[in-house]
Design an enzyme around this catalytic site. Structure first.
Site, PDB file in Angstrom:
ATOM      1  CG  ASP A   1     -11.885 -22.658  -3.470  1.00 28.32           C
ATOM      2  OD1 ASP A   1     -10.647 -22.751  -3.456  1.00 28.32           O
ATOM      3  OD2 ASP A   1     -12.492 -21.627  -3.842  1.00 28.32           O
TER       4      ASP A   1
ATOM      5  CE1 TYR B   1     -15.179 -16.071  -4.383  1.00 30.87           C
ATOM      6  CE2 TYR B   1     -15.271 -18.246  -3.390  1.00 30.87           C
ATOM      7  CZ  TYR B   1     -14.776 -17.398  -4.357  1.00 30.87           C
ATOM      8  OH  TYR B   1     -13.892 -17.873  -5.287  1.00 30.87           O
TER       9      TYR B   1
ATOM     10  CE  LYS C   1     -10.283 -18.961  -4.036  1.00 32.91           C
ATOM     11  NZ  LYS C   1     -11.609 -19.294  -3.463  1.00 32.91           N
TER      12      LYS C   1
ATOM     13  CE  LYS D   1     -23.328 -21.606  -7.566  1.00 32.97           C
ATOM     14  NZ  LYS D   1     -23.995 -20.650  -8.464  1.00 32.97           N
TER      15      LYS D   1
ATOM     16  CB  VAL E   1     -27.080 -25.229  -4.566  1.00 35.66           C
ATOM     17  CG1 VAL E   1     -26.071 -24.124  -4.267  1.00 35.66           C
ATOM     18  CG2 VAL E   1     -28.037 -24.785  -5.675  1.00 35.66           C
TER      19      VAL E   1
ATOM     20  NE  ARG F   1     -27.071 -29.000 -13.337  1.00 35.53           N
ATOM     21  CZ  ARG F   1     -27.382 -27.815 -13.850  1.00 35.53           C
ATOM     22  NH1 ARG F   1     -26.893 -26.714 -13.298  1.00 35.53           N
ATOM     23  NH2 ARG F   1     -28.169 -27.721 -14.906  1.00 35.53           N
TER      24      ARG F   1
END
Length: 279
Positions: A47, A52, A77, A232, A234, A238
Protein backbone atom coordinates in the site's frame (compact mmCIF):
# COMPACT_ATOMS: atom_id res chain seq x y z
CA UNK A 1 4.14 -17.48 4.14
CA UNK A 2 2.16 -15.62 1.45
CA UNK A 3 -0.08 -18.66 1.07
CA UNK A 4 -1.04 -18.39 4.77
CA UNK A 5 -2.58 -14.94 4.31
CA UNK A 6 -6.33 -15.11 3.59
CA UNK A 7 -7.88 -13.10 0.79
CA UNK A 8 -10.83 -10.75 1.12
CA UNK A 9 -13.21 -10.65 -1.86
CA UNK A 10 -14.07 -7.13 -2.99
CA UNK A 11 -17.46 -6.15 -4.36
CA UNK A 12 -16.34 -6.44 -7.99
CA UNK A 13 -15.09 -9.99 -7.53
CA UNK A 14 -11.34 -9.46 -7.20
CA UNK A 15 -9.40 -10.57 -4.12
CA UNK A 16 -7.01 -8.68 -1.86
CA UNK A 17 -4.66 -10.23 0.73
CA UNK A 18 -5.93 -9.32 4.19
CA UNK A 19 -2.44 -8.37 5.41
CA UNK A 20 0.07 -6.27 3.51
CA UNK A 21 2.92 -3.79 3.84
CA UNK A 22 2.25 -0.08 4.30
CA UNK A 23 5.03 2.24 3.15
CA UNK A 24 3.75 5.47 4.72
CA UNK A 25 6.70 7.51 6.06
CA UNK A 26 9.31 5.17 4.59
CA UNK A 27 11.78 7.56 2.91
CA UNK A 28 11.89 7.24 -0.88
CA UNK A 29 15.53 6.17 -0.83
CA UNK A 30 14.71 3.30 1.56
CA UNK A 31 11.46 2.11 0.02
CA UNK A 32 12.89 -0.25 -2.59
CA UNK A 33 14.96 -2.12 0.01
CA UNK A 34 12.14 -2.24 2.58
CA UNK A 35 9.64 -3.48 0.00
CA UNK A 36 12.11 -6.05 -1.35
CA UNK A 37 12.67 -7.37 2.18
CA UNK A 38 8.94 -7.64 2.74
CA UNK A 39 8.50 -9.50 -0.56
CA UNK A 40 11.26 -11.91 0.43
CA UNK A 41 9.39 -12.62 3.68
CA UNK A 42 6.15 -13.35 1.85
CA UNK A 43 4.30 -10.05 1.47
CA UNK A 44 2.36 -9.67 -1.78
CA UNK A 45 0.08 -6.74 -0.86
CA UNK A 46 1.73 -3.29 -0.82
CA UNK A 47 0.00 0.00 0.00
CA UNK A 48 1.53 3.29 -1.16
CA UNK A 49 0.26 6.73 -2.22
CA UNK A 50 1.22 9.62 -4.44
CA UNK A 51 1.49 11.77 -1.32
CA UNK A 52 4.16 9.46 0.16
CA UNK A 53 6.60 10.16 -2.68
CA UNK A 54 7.82 6.56 -2.71
CA UNK A 55 5.83 4.84 -5.46
CA UNK A 56 9.00 4.43 -7.56
CA UNK A 57 10.70 2.32 -4.88
CA UNK A 58 7.67 0.05 -4.63
CA UNK A 59 7.66 -0.44 -8.38
CA UNK A 60 11.37 -1.20 -8.48
CA UNK A 61 11.04 -3.87 -5.78
CA UNK A 62 8.11 -5.53 -7.54
CA UNK A 63 9.86 -5.53 -10.91
CA UNK A 64 13.14 -6.82 -9.49
CA UNK A 65 11.54 -9.57 -7.37
CA UNK A 66 11.42 -12.15 -10.14
CA UNK A 67 7.84 -12.92 -9.08
CA UNK A 68 5.05 -12.69 -11.63
CA UNK A 69 3.21 -9.36 -11.48
CA UNK A 70 -0.11 -11.16 -11.05
CA UNK A 71 1.04 -12.39 -7.62
CA UNK A 72 1.04 -8.84 -6.25
CA UNK A 73 -1.71 -6.52 -5.08
CA UNK A 74 -0.52 -2.90 -5.26
CA UNK A 75 -2.56 0.08 -4.05
CA UNK A 76 -1.91 3.77 -4.52
CA UNK A 77 -3.92 6.88 -3.72
CA UNK A 78 -4.79 10.11 -5.48
CA UNK A 79 -2.90 13.16 -4.27
CA UNK A 80 -4.90 15.88 -2.55
CA UNK A 81 -4.02 18.52 -5.13
CA UNK A 82 -5.43 16.47 -8.03
CA UNK A 83 -9.15 16.33 -7.24
CA UNK A 84 -10.34 18.15 -10.37
CA UNK A 85 -11.59 15.70 -13.02
CA UNK A 86 -8.80 16.20 -15.56
CA UNK A 87 -6.16 16.42 -12.84
CA UNK A 88 -7.24 13.08 -11.39
CA UNK A 89 -6.98 11.39 -14.79
CA UNK A 90 -3.50 12.82 -15.32
CA UNK A 91 -2.39 11.92 -11.80
CA UNK A 92 -3.40 8.30 -12.30
CA UNK A 93 -1.39 8.14 -15.52
CA UNK A 94 1.60 9.52 -13.61
CA UNK A 95 1.25 6.83 -10.93
CA UNK A 96 1.22 4.14 -13.63
CA UNK A 97 4.37 5.60 -15.13
CA UNK A 98 6.12 5.97 -11.78
CA UNK A 99 5.32 2.46 -10.58
CA UNK A 100 6.03 0.98 -14.02
CA UNK A 101 4.37 -2.36 -13.19
CA UNK A 102 1.83 -2.41 -16.01
CA UNK A 103 -1.38 -1.84 -14.09
CA UNK A 104 -2.63 -0.96 -10.62
CA UNK A 105 -4.76 -3.22 -8.44
CA UNK A 106 -6.48 -0.52 -6.38
CA UNK A 107 -6.62 3.28 -6.62
CA UNK A 108 -8.16 5.37 -3.85
CA UNK A 109 -9.16 8.99 -3.30
CA UNK A 110 -6.82 9.70 -0.38
CA UNK A 111 -8.95 12.29 1.47
CA UNK A 112 -12.45 13.66 0.79
CA UNK A 113 -11.38 17.29 1.40
CA UNK A 114 -15.03 18.35 1.70
CA UNK A 115 -14.25 21.93 2.70
CA UNK A 116 -12.29 22.77 -0.46
CA UNK A 117 -13.84 20.84 -3.34
CA UNK A 118 -16.43 18.42 -4.63
CA UNK A 119 -15.25 14.85 -4.16
CA UNK A 120 -18.19 13.63 -6.28
CA UNK A 121 -16.47 15.09 -9.34
CA UNK A 122 -13.32 13.32 -8.26
CA UNK A 123 -15.17 10.03 -7.91
CA UNK A 124 -16.57 10.39 -11.41
CA UNK A 125 -12.98 10.68 -12.64
CA UNK A 126 -12.16 7.53 -10.67
CA UNK A 127 -15.03 5.75 -12.44
CA UNK A 128 -13.57 6.82 -15.80
CA UNK A 129 -10.16 5.50 -14.70
CA UNK A 130 -11.74 2.18 -13.76
CA UNK A 131 -13.53 1.90 -17.09
CA UNK A 132 -10.17 2.43 -18.80
CA UNK A 133 -9.01 -0.97 -17.57
CA UNK A 134 -5.63 -0.02 -16.07
CA UNK A 135 -6.85 -0.46 -12.47
CA UNK A 136 -8.67 -3.51 -11.13
CA UNK A 137 -10.66 -1.70 -8.42
CA UNK A 138 -11.29 1.81 -7.11
CA UNK A 139 -12.14 3.06 -3.66
CA UNK A 140 -11.85 5.84 -1.14
CA UNK A 141 -9.88 6.63 1.97
CA UNK A 142 -10.93 8.54 5.08
CA UNK A 143 -14.54 8.86 3.92
CA UNK A 144 -17.22 9.27 6.56
CA UNK A 145 -20.72 7.87 6.13
CA UNK A 146 -22.15 11.15 4.84
CA UNK A 147 -19.40 11.36 2.23
CA UNK A 148 -20.21 7.82 1.14
CA UNK A 149 -23.91 8.68 1.00
CA UNK A 150 -23.19 11.23 -1.72
CA UNK A 151 -21.07 8.79 -3.73
CA UNK A 152 -23.75 6.11 -3.58
CA UNK A 153 -26.54 8.58 -4.40
CA UNK A 154 -24.90 10.65 -7.14
CA UNK A 155 -22.50 8.21 -8.81
CA UNK A 156 -22.58 4.79 -10.45
CA UNK A 157 -19.85 2.59 -8.96
CA UNK A 158 -19.85 1.63 -5.29
CA UNK A 159 -16.33 1.97 -3.84
CA UNK A 160 -14.64 -1.40 -3.39
CA UNK A 161 -12.71 -0.20 -0.33
CA UNK A 162 -12.85 2.51 2.32
CA UNK A 163 -9.46 2.92 3.99
CA UNK A 164 -10.00 4.56 7.39
CA UNK A 165 -8.24 4.93 10.69
CA UNK A 166 -9.20 1.99 12.93
CA UNK A 167 -7.52 0.74 16.10
CA UNK A 168 -8.55 -0.14 19.68
CA UNK A 169 -8.63 3.57 20.60
CA UNK A 170 -10.75 4.38 17.52
CA UNK A 171 -12.93 1.41 16.64
CA UNK A 172 -14.83 3.56 14.12
CA UNK A 173 -17.87 1.29 14.32
CA UNK A 174 -20.28 3.64 12.56
CA UNK A 175 -18.19 3.75 9.39
CA UNK A 176 -17.27 0.07 9.54
CA UNK A 177 -20.94 -0.91 9.87
CA UNK A 178 -21.87 1.34 6.96
CA UNK A 179 -19.15 -0.29 4.86
CA UNK A 180 -20.48 -3.76 5.66
CA UNK A 181 -24.05 -2.74 4.86
CA UNK A 182 -23.04 -1.44 1.43
CA UNK A 183 -20.53 -4.14 0.45
CA UNK A 184 -17.47 -1.93 0.94
CA UNK A 185 -14.35 -3.55 2.42
CA UNK A 186 -12.77 -1.70 5.34
CA UNK A 187 -9.01 -1.19 5.36
CA UNK A 188 -7.60 -0.07 8.70
CA UNK A 189 -4.72 2.37 8.76
CA UNK A 190 -2.82 3.09 11.99
CA UNK A 191 -3.93 -0.36 13.23
CA UNK A 192 -1.89 -0.15 16.45
CA UNK A 193 -2.46 3.60 16.91
CA UNK A 194 1.22 4.33 16.27
CA UNK A 195 2.07 2.05 19.17
CA UNK A 196 -0.15 3.84 21.68
CA UNK A 197 -2.29 0.77 22.39
CA UNK A 198 0.58 -1.64 23.03
CA UNK A 199 0.86 -0.81 26.74
CA UNK A 200 -2.86 -1.22 27.38
CA UNK A 201 -3.17 -3.70 30.30
CA UNK A 202 -5.97 -5.63 28.58
CA UNK A 203 -3.87 -6.17 25.46
CA UNK A 204 -0.73 -7.00 27.45
CA UNK A 205 -2.62 -9.58 29.51
CA UNK A 206 -4.03 -11.27 26.42
CA UNK A 207 -0.59 -11.27 24.80
CA UNK A 208 0.94 -12.95 27.83
CA UNK A 209 -1.77 -15.60 27.87
CA UNK A 210 -1.50 -16.52 24.18
CA UNK A 211 2.27 -16.13 23.99
CA UNK A 212 2.30 -13.36 21.41
CA UNK A 213 3.34 -9.73 21.31
CA UNK A 214 0.83 -6.95 22.03
CA UNK A 215 1.18 -5.87 18.38
CA UNK A 216 0.29 -9.34 17.14
CA UNK A 217 -2.71 -9.47 19.46
CA UNK A 218 -3.92 -6.09 18.19
CA UNK A 219 -3.44 -7.08 14.56
CA UNK A 220 -5.23 -10.37 15.20
CA UNK A 221 -8.15 -8.37 16.64
CA UNK A 222 -8.35 -6.57 13.30
CA UNK A 223 -8.13 -9.80 11.32
CA UNK A 224 -10.93 -11.49 13.25
CA UNK A 225 -13.12 -8.40 12.79
CA UNK A 226 -12.58 -8.58 9.03
CA UNK A 227 -10.36 -5.51 8.58
CA UNK A 228 -7.68 -5.42 5.88
CA UNK A 229 -4.42 -4.24 7.43
CA UNK A 230 -0.99 -3.17 6.19
CA UNK A 231 1.25 -2.29 9.15
CA UNK A 232 4.46 -0.45 8.32
CA UNK A 233 7.92 -1.65 9.26
CA UNK A 234 11.41 -1.75 7.75
CA UNK A 235 12.73 -4.35 10.22
CA UNK A 236 12.79 -8.04 9.32
CA UNK A 237 11.76 -9.23 12.78
CA UNK A 238 8.67 -7.03 12.87
CA UNK A 239 7.80 -7.68 9.25
CA UNK A 240 7.87 -11.40 9.94
CA UNK A 241 5.94 -11.00 13.19
CA UNK A 242 3.23 -9.00 11.43
CA UNK A 243 2.53 -11.97 9.17
CA UNK A 244 2.39 -14.51 12.00
CA UNK A 245 -1.26 -13.89 12.81
CA UNK A 246 -2.99 -16.97 11.50
CA UNK A 247 -1.94 -19.76 13.85
CA UNK A 248 -3.73 -18.45 16.95
CA UNK A 249 -7.15 -17.05 17.76
CA UNK A 250 -8.62 -14.59 20.22
CA UNK A 251 -11.74 -15.50 22.16
CA UNK A 252 -14.94 -13.50 21.96
CA UNK A 253 -14.11 -12.12 25.39
CA UNK A 254 -10.68 -11.04 24.12
CA UNK A 255 -12.23 -9.25 21.16
CA UNK A 256 -14.74 -7.51 23.42
CA UNK A 257 -12.05 -6.46 25.91
CA UNK A 258 -9.97 -4.88 23.16
CA UNK A 259 -12.97 -3.17 21.57
CA UNK A 260 -13.87 -1.75 24.99
CA UNK A 261 -10.66 0.32 24.85
CA UNK A 262 -12.33 2.64 22.34
CA UNK A 263 -11.93 6.35 23.12
CA UNK A 264 -12.97 7.75 19.74
CA UNK A 265 -9.41 9.11 19.72
CA UNK A 266 -7.66 9.70 16.42
CA UNK A 267 -3.94 9.64 15.70
CA UNK A 268 -4.55 11.44 12.39
CA UNK A 269 -6.74 14.28 11.08
CA UNK A 270 -10.51 14.48 11.25
CA UNK A 271 -11.73 13.76 7.69
CA UNK A 272 -14.45 16.40 8.00
CA UNK A 273 -11.95 19.13 8.84
CA UNK A 274 -8.79 18.12 7.01
CA UNK A 275 -8.17 20.49 4.10
CA UNK A 276 -4.39 20.86 3.89
CA UNK A 277 -3.05 20.48 0.40
CA UNK A 278 0.48 19.21 -0.15
CA UNK A 279 3.17 21.79 -0.89
Amino acid sequence: MASDIPDISLNNGISIPQVGLGVFQIPPDQTRAATALAIELGYRHIDTAQLYGNEAGVGEAVRESGIDRSEFFVTSKLNNGAHAYADALAAFDQTLATLDIGYLDLFLIHWPLPTIGDFVETWRAMEEIYRGGKVRAIGVSNFQTHHLDRILTECTIVPAVNQIEVNPHLTNEKVRSYDVEHGIATEAWSPIARGRVLDEPAIVAIAQRVGRSPAQVTLRWHVQRGDIIFPKSVHAVRLRENLELFDFELTDDDLAAISALNRDQRTGPDPDAFARLPS
